[in-house]
Design an enzyme around this catalytic site. Sequence first.
Site, PDB file in Angstrom:
ATOM      1  N   ALA A 154      79.791  52.143  -7.653  1.00  0.00           N
ATOM      2  CA  ALA A 154      78.325  52.115  -7.571  1.00  0.00           C
ATOM      3  C   ALA A 154      77.876  53.329  -6.669  1.00  0.00           C
ATOM      4  CB  ALA A 154      77.784  50.973  -6.777  1.00  0.00           C
ATOM      5  N   GLY A 156      79.509  56.419  -6.121  1.00  0.00           N
ATOM      6  CA  GLY A 156      79.925  57.724  -6.927  1.00  0.00           C
ATOM      7  C   GLY A 156      78.752  58.118  -8.082  1.00  0.00           C
ATOM      8  N   ARG A 186      88.335  56.554 -13.304  1.00  0.00           N
ATOM      9  CA  ARG A 186      89.593  56.512 -13.327  1.00  0.00           C
ATOM     10  C   ARG A 186      90.077  55.306 -14.560  1.00  0.00           C
ATOM     11  NH1 ARG A 186      94.046  57.406 -10.233  1.00  0.00           N
ATOM     12  NH2 ARG A 186      92.602  57.854  -8.390  1.00  0.00           N
ATOM     13  N   LYS A 212      83.441  54.723   3.783  1.00  0.00           N
ATOM     14  CA  LYS A 212      83.169  54.474   5.223  1.00  0.00           C
ATOM     15  C   LYS A 212      84.146  53.503   5.597  1.00  0.00           C
ATOM     16  CE  LYS A 212      78.037  55.208   4.480  1.00  0.00           C
ATOM     17  NZ  LYS A 212      76.758  54.548   4.450  1.00  0.00           N
ATOM     18  N   LYS A 218      79.752  50.141  11.724  1.00  0.00           N
ATOM     19  CA  LYS A 218      78.426  49.501  11.161  1.00  0.00           C
ATOM     20  C   LYS A 218      78.788  48.327  10.326  1.00  0.00           C
ATOM     21  CE  LYS A 218      78.184  51.286   7.221  1.00  0.00           C
ATOM     22  NZ  LYS A 218      77.454  50.875   5.734  1.00  0.00           N
TER      23      LYS A 218
END
EC number: 1.1.1.94
Length: 344
Positions: A10, A12, A34, A107, A202
């Site tokens: 999503a 990228g 990929r 992240k 976060k």
Amino acid sequence: MNILVLGAGAWGTALAVSASANPRQAHQVTLWARDASQARAMRADHVNARYLPGLHLPEGLRIVDGTDVARFCGGQDLVILGAPMAGLRELLQELRDCRVPVAWICKGLERSRSAAGETQPAQSVGLMAHEVQAEVAPQLLSGVLSGPSFAQEVALGRPTALVAASAHALVRERLVQAFHSPRLRVYENDDLVGVEVGGAVKNILAIATGLCDGLNLGLNARAALITRGLAEMMRFGLALGARAETFMGLSGLGDLVLTATGDLSRNRKVGLLLAQGKTLNEAVTSLGHVAEGVYCARTVAQRARHLGVDMPITEAVVALLDGEMQPQQAVQALMEREPSSEIR
């Protein structure tokens, strides 16, 4: 600019769409998937049906696939790594000889071998993305693109602000040139550690906030949790060498507020589902996407203990995810802690 985005998830895909549609720059954007069957479907239908259904991909966006990732780097000005944290090491190894600026968008912290049952030195527990890069591809000019952003909104062109963090001015400049537009503001920051810590912690705090809201504990509880969570994030970051002001910015407070309160947040949804009595497996399976907070919570807690940093909210989330506490018990454990100073 010639921009290569490796990873058709999503986020990228959203960045590839945003760069392709940038009215200020005539970028040539290549999106690598990929999965060859996914790439074929995207080329035929101009839609990423799995991750961004209903969103039409720009006609000028080139979609490729193949096993030799490094060969696509030739002629590029910037490479974006769209792999989740679990896949970053492998992708960096494949690109270790890349000569152009590289930036990741994941992240979290890499799950350490000790978290999987093996022993590992304390200083290697829970590596951040830039530490992984330093191990496997130290010569890369690299950084991170982070901040408060849902992929769907970026792909739709809704106003968003991000932060480009790197120790290298060229990486920051290329990220700004690639993505800064009338609908996407990109700010520069050289505090790579602070930006990465904010992006990782976060997600854990969003699980806790989802739990809080799922249990109908009220707005007072939510505000307290987010505020004390920010303090927890900052303590952890400062112990790792980050700057305090970074946590008042987009990748700290900004991303925390979005992920903890936004309905599109996968990590928040995990907390909501756990509050409803779902098992962790049921909650994660229902998402259909990666919720990084689930995978890095234990590793963050592990590294914090090695640093001597107190992270009670993170510890409560880990106990919840490990099945050692029920939702109400996790809340009770936090509320029954001994009184302490707010500023410490």
